[in-house]
Write a protein that holds these residues in place. Structure first.
Motif, PDB file in Angstrom:
ATOM      1  N   ILE A 390      42.657  47.076  30.824  1.00 45.32           N
ATOM      2  CA  ILE A 390      41.306  46.845  30.342  1.00 45.32           C
ATOM      3  C   ILE A 390      40.406  48.033  30.674  1.00 45.32           C
ATOM      4  O   ILE A 390      40.520  48.652  31.737  1.00 45.32           O
ATOM      5  N   ASP A 391      39.492  48.328  29.773  1.00 48.42           N
ATOM      6  CA  ASP A 391      38.471  49.360  29.967  1.00 48.42           C
ATOM      7  C   ASP A 391      37.811  49.152  31.331  1.00 48.42           C
ATOM      8  O   ASP A 391      37.178  48.122  31.586  1.00 48.42           O
ATOM      9  N   TRP A 392      37.926  50.144  32.195  1.00 48.15           N
ATOM     10  CA  TRP A 392      37.435  50.000  33.558  1.00 48.15           C
ATOM     11  C   TRP A 392      35.930  49.763  33.628  1.00 48.15           C
ATOM     12  O   TRP A 392      35.423  49.151  34.582  1.00 48.15           O
ATOM     13  N   ARG A 393      35.203  50.202  32.603  1.00 51.94           N
ATOM     14  CA  ARG A 393      33.750  50.036  32.612  1.00 51.94           C
ATOM     15  C   ARG A 393      33.351  48.572  32.533  1.00 51.94           C
ATOM     16  O   ARG A 393      32.276  48.185  33.027  1.00 51.94           O
ATOM     17  N   MET A 394      34.214  47.733  31.938  1.00 55.14           N
ATOM     18  CA  MET A 394      33.927  46.299  31.902  1.00 55.14           C
ATOM     19  C   MET A 394      33.922  45.739  33.319  1.00 55.14           C
ATOM     20  O   MET A 394      33.041  44.945  33.682  1.00 55.14           O
ATOM     21  N   GLY A 395      34.879  46.159  34.118  1.00 53.88           N
ATOM     22  CA  GLY A 395      34.916  45.714  35.503  1.00 53.88           C
ATOM     23  C   GLY A 395      33.748  46.248  36.307  1.00 53.88           C
ATOM     24  O   GLY A 395      33.138  45.531  37.112  1.00 53.88           O
ATOM     25  N   ALA A 396      33.413  47.524  36.092  1.00 51.24           N
ATOM     26  CA  ALA A 396      32.310  48.140  36.828  1.00 51.24           C
ATOM     27  C   ALA A 396      30.988  47.459  36.506  1.00 51.24           C
ATOM     28  O   ALA A 396      30.162  47.220  37.397  1.00 51.24           O
ATOM     29  N   GLU A 397      30.786  47.114  35.242  1.00 50.10           N
ATOM     30  CA  GLU A 397      29.533  46.463  34.865  1.00 50.10           C
ATOM     31  C   GLU A 397      29.478  45.020  35.360  1.00 50.10           C
ATOM     32  O   GLU A 397      28.405  44.506  35.686  1.00 50.10           O
ATOM     33  N   TRP A 398      30.621  44.350  35.427  1.00 44.29           N
ATOM     34  CA  TRP A 398      30.647  43.003  35.998  1.00 44.29           C
ATOM     35  C   TRP A 398      30.287  43.049  37.480  1.00 44.29           C
ATOM     36  O   TRP A 398      29.532  42.199  37.977  1.00 44.29           O
ATOM     37  N   PHE A 399      30.809  44.035  38.170  1.00 47.51           N
ATOM     38  CA  PHE A 399      30.427  44.233  39.573  1.00 47.51           C
ATOM     39  C   PHE A 399      28.930  44.550  39.692  1.00 47.51           C
ATOM     40  O   PHE A 399      28.268  44.100  40.622  1.00 47.51           O
ATOM     41  N   GLU A 400      28.423  45.335  38.759  1.00 42.85           N
ATOM     42  CA  GLU A 400      27.000  45.684  38.780  1.00 42.85           C
ATOM     43  C   GLU A 400      26.140  44.430  38.741  1.00 42.85           C
ATOM     44  O   GLU A 400      25.100  44.345  39.405  1.00 42.85           O
ATOM     45  N   SER A 410      28.137  54.363  44.536  1.00 41.94           N
ATOM     46  CA  SER A 410      29.341  53.801  45.147  1.00 41.94           C
ATOM     47  C   SER A 410      30.129  52.956  44.153  1.00 41.94           C
ATOM     48  O   SER A 410      31.360  53.019  44.104  1.00 41.94           O
ATOM     49  N   ASN A 411      29.430  52.155  43.342  1.00 42.52           N
ATOM     50  CA  ASN A 411      30.135  51.271  42.422  1.00 42.52           C
ATOM     51  C   ASN A 411      30.920  52.062  41.383  1.00 42.52           C
ATOM     52  O   ASN A 411      32.139  51.895  41.231  1.00 42.52           O
ATOM     53  N   TYR A 412      30.243  52.947  40.673  1.00 46.71           N
ATOM     54  CA  TYR A 412      30.928  53.690  39.619  1.00 46.71           C
ATOM     55  C   TYR A 412      31.829  54.778  40.202  1.00 46.71           C
ATOM     56  O   TYR A 412      32.855  55.122  39.600  1.00 46.71           O
ATOM     57  N   GLY A 413      31.475  55.302  41.360  1.00 47.20           N
ATOM     58  CA  GLY A 413      32.371  56.244  42.015  1.00 47.20           C
ATOM     59  C   GLY A 413      33.700  55.606  42.353  1.00 47.20           C
ATOM     60  O   GLY A 413      34.773  56.189  42.131  1.00 47.20           O
ATOM     61  N   ASN A 414      33.648  54.407  42.893  1.00 47.45           N
ATOM     62  CA  ASN A 414      34.886  53.705  43.231  1.00 47.45           C
ATOM     63  C   ASN A 414      35.667  53.269  42.006  1.00 47.45           C
ATOM     64  O   ASN A 414      36.901  53.323  42.000  1.00 47.45           O
ATOM     65  N   TRP A 415      34.978  52.837  40.953  1.00 49.06           N
ATOM     66  CA  TRP A 415      35.704  52.401  39.752  1.00 49.06           C
ATOM     67  C   TRP A 415      36.363  53.583  39.034  1.00 49.06           C
ATOM     68  O   TRP A 415      37.493  53.458  38.551  1.00 49.06           O
ATOM     69  N   THR A 416      35.697  54.715  38.962  1.00 50.94           N
ATOM     70  CA  THR A 416      36.350  55.877  38.341  1.00 50.94           C
ATOM     71  C   THR A 416      37.543  56.317  39.187  1.00 50.94           C
ATOM     72  O   THR A 416      38.587  56.717  38.654  1.00 50.94           O
ATOM     73  N   TYR A 417      37.388  56.232  40.490  1.00 48.94           N
ATOM     74  CA  TYR A 417      38.481  56.555  41.421  1.00 48.94           C
ATOM     75  C   TYR A 417      39.665  55.619  41.186  1.00 48.94           C
ATOM     76  O   TYR A 417      40.809  56.057  41.023  1.00 48.94           O
ATOM     77  N   GLY A 418      39.378  54.312  41.140  1.00 47.75           N
ATOM     78  CA  GLY A 418      40.451  53.332  40.971  1.00 47.75           C
ATOM     79  C   GLY A 418      41.097  53.374  39.605  1.00 47.75           C
ATOM     80  O   GLY A 418      42.275  53.024  39.454  1.00 47.75           O
ATOM     81  N   ALA A 419      40.336  53.801  38.593  1.00 46.71           N
ATOM     82  CA  ALA A 419      40.874  53.848  37.226  1.00 46.71           C
ATOM     83  C   ALA A 419      41.617  55.138  36.925  1.00 46.71           C
ATOM     84  O   ALA A 419      42.183  55.289  35.842  1.00 46.71           O
ATOM     85  N   GLY A 420      41.604  56.073  37.880  1.00 48.61           N
ATOM     86  CA  GLY A 420      42.310  57.327  37.672  1.00 48.61           C
ATOM     87  C   GLY A 420      41.552  58.336  36.841  1.00 48.61           C
ATOM     88  O   GLY A 420      42.146  59.300  36.352  1.00 48.61           O
ATOM     89  N   VAL A 421      40.226  58.136  36.679  1.00 47.27           N
ATOM     90  CA  VAL A 421      39.437  59.086  35.904  1.00 47.27           C
ATOM     91  C   VAL A 421      38.410  59.793  36.787  1.00 47.27           C
ATOM     92  O   VAL A 421      37.593  60.574  36.307  1.00 47.27           O
ATOM     93  N   GLY A 422      38.455  59.515  38.085  1.00 43.64           N
ATOM     94  CA  GLY A 422      37.519  60.118  39.025  1.00 43.64           C
ATOM     95  C   GLY A 422      38.212  61.118  39.926  1.00 43.64           C
ATOM     96  O   GLY A 422      39.298  61.622  39.617  1.00 43.64           O
TER      97      GLY A 422
END
Length: 507
Positions: A390-400, A410-422
């Protein structure tokens, strides 16, 4: 974290953090201010200065408030209830930008800030509307010589700053509190930064200071925390939590050993909601750690708390360096990868109905309390992006929407890190659910707490209940809990990894 029996696990419902009574919290607040207050500071300014409170809802070690007070005869603290924060939607998928749980937490922070300012001869003016419209009008009405505010790093906040500074007069001083990383690397004397002389000066004459809004006035749905951890907002609660965790319960000395726990209030510091709202200063934590090392002991755990704070600053620097790319699909590295936005799969994830108890329990905790352990965040992120695709941004925005400790860096930094795009040298980081469950919830107490239907199962079955639970929404890409050899081979070649902790939450 020590195991609990089935009966105790099922009886624990809602636990307040911090777990101190009102008198204790007020006493700790007064004692802390006494310890870190200087009697040597002299005021040398004239006129009225406006302090625009943003994500710095505290009095102690608030550089913006301190400088405004020193440089003026009177100070006007202001908080703007911005509809773009409380009534808007997330950028791509339209979730509420602020959920009811975080809204209530912010309300409590404002109530406490107003109380603490009034104890020191100030007050908090509360106005509803956009800061760039409210603040310049106030500055004109009170002939203010300057506006002081904490500078932010992400685009939405920076855009408001630009709109603010376009109004003249007055000059807008947009200050950024000294970086915690710089504090450590440059050996800046933090004691000087923490010293704050309690103001007792003049206030502008204002008839209507405004009331802290209710959750309904914010346009949010109230939500009661009936199970899990209930965080109390505000600086008083924040300082009490530091005292409780460091000094009263003496858990700082074992932080490194317990920090990957998942159940209960004390496996980790739980400082992150107050850090995100600015009710707690990172430099204050640093000073308290150093005091603890001097008065009790220094070990890997005391170092590790500071190390976590450095990660928090690291993501702020990432947001400065890479700008809006931390919100884009390809992330800071502009990675091209196919993602899906399957609504059925995403709904099963966000509602805690994936068929994997460890995922479902964490998502239930998030929606019920606004909090999730650092370990849990890594696991549910990995499952969403690696197993579901799933598009990682969906998870990041749900966390938001839900996180009490949400901040964009921290939120988007961690999600990009976890999704392999950071900024992760290992692009294929994967958290095997069976391995994570066996390591961090070996007796299934955490999943049984949040999924009561599992409590009657034998402990070894709780994380792997098979048909006794619900059908799994997708198969795991790696680490089949049934021990499939082909899956195990894929896991070994891919890594099945995830030992290195994703940081930045200070959970």
């Amino acid at each position: 974290m020590n195991s609990r029996s089935d009966s105790s696990s099922s009886k624990v419902m809602c636990q307040m953090v911090p777990g101190l009574d009102t008198n204790e919290k007020e006493y700790i607040l007064d004692q802390t201010f006494e310890r870190y207050t200087s009697k040597m500071v002299k005021r040398n300014g004239k006129g009225t200065a406006i302090v625009w409170f943003r994500n710095d809802l505290r009095v102690l070690d608030n550089e913006v408030l301190f400088k405004a007070w020193v440089d003026s005869e009177s100070v006007l603290p202001v908080y703007c209830v911005d509809p773009r924060v409380f009534q808007a939607s997330t950028r791509y998928f339209g979730f509420p930008k602020t959920g009811g749980l975080r809204g209530q937490f912010i309300i409590e922070c404002l109530v406490d800030l107003k109380k603490n300012l009034m104890k020191r001869g100030l007050n908090l003016l509360i106005r509803h509307g956009k800061p760039e419209e409210i603040i310049p009008t106030l500055a004109k009405d009170f002939a203010s010589h300057a506006v002081y505010a904490q500078k932010e790093t992400c685009s939405e906040e920076v855009n408001v700053e630009k709109l603010m500074t376009s109004h003249s007069p007055p000059t807008a001083y947009l200050m950024c509190t000294l970086s915690f990383v710089s504090l450590l690397k440059q050996n800046v004397p933090s004691e000087a930064a923490l010293k704050f002389q309690c103001p007792s000066g003049q206030l502008p004459c204002i008839e209507d200071w405004g009331c802290v809004p209710s959750i309904e006035q914010l346009g949010l749905q109230p939500q009661e925390v009936s199970k899990g951890l209930r965080f109390l907002g505000g600086e008083t609660a924040a300082l009490s939590r530091v005292y409780e965790y460091f000094w009263k319960k003496d858990f700082l000395k074992i932080y490194k050993e317990t920090r990957n726990g998942m159940l209960g209030p004390d496996y980790s510091t739980k400082f992150s909601p107050w850090l995100a709202s600015g009710s707690l200063s990172p430099r204050f934590i640093y000073e308290e750690v150093k005091r603890y090392e001097k008065e009790r002991l220094a070990n890997d755990s005391t170092y590790w708390v500071l190390f976590e704070l450095i990660w928090r600053d690291y993501f702020r620097f990432i947001s400065v360096k890479y700008g809006n790319s931390i919100f884009h699909l390809g992330g800071p590295r502009n990675v091209e990868r196919r993602w899906n936005q399957d609504q059925r799969l995403f709904d099963s994830w966000r509602n805690g109905c994936t068929g994997y108890p460890l995922i479902d329990a964490n998502m239930k905790e998030l929606s019920a309390t606004g909090f999730m352990s650092n370990r849990g965040r890594q696991i549910v992120c990995s499952f969403l992006v690696r197993d579901m695709g799933i598009d990682w941004r969906m998870g990041a925005e749900w966390f938001e929407t839900f996180l009490l400790d949400y901040d964009p860096c921290s939120n988007y930094g961690n999600w990009t890190y976890g999704a392999g795009v950071g900024n992760d040298p290992r692009e294929d980081r994967y958290f095997s659910i069976p391995k994570q469950a066996q390591t961090y919830d070996p007796e299934g107490e955490y999943v049984a707490y949040w999924l009561p239907q599992l409590q009657k199962l034998p402990r070894e079955k709780r994380n792997f209940p098979g048909k006794l639970y619900m059908e799994q929404i997708v198969p795991l890409k790696f680490g089949n809990p049934n021990g499939d050899r082909a899956s195990a081979a894929r896991k070994n070649s891919y890594g099945g990894r995830g030992r290195k902790t994703t940081k930045g939450y200070m959970s």
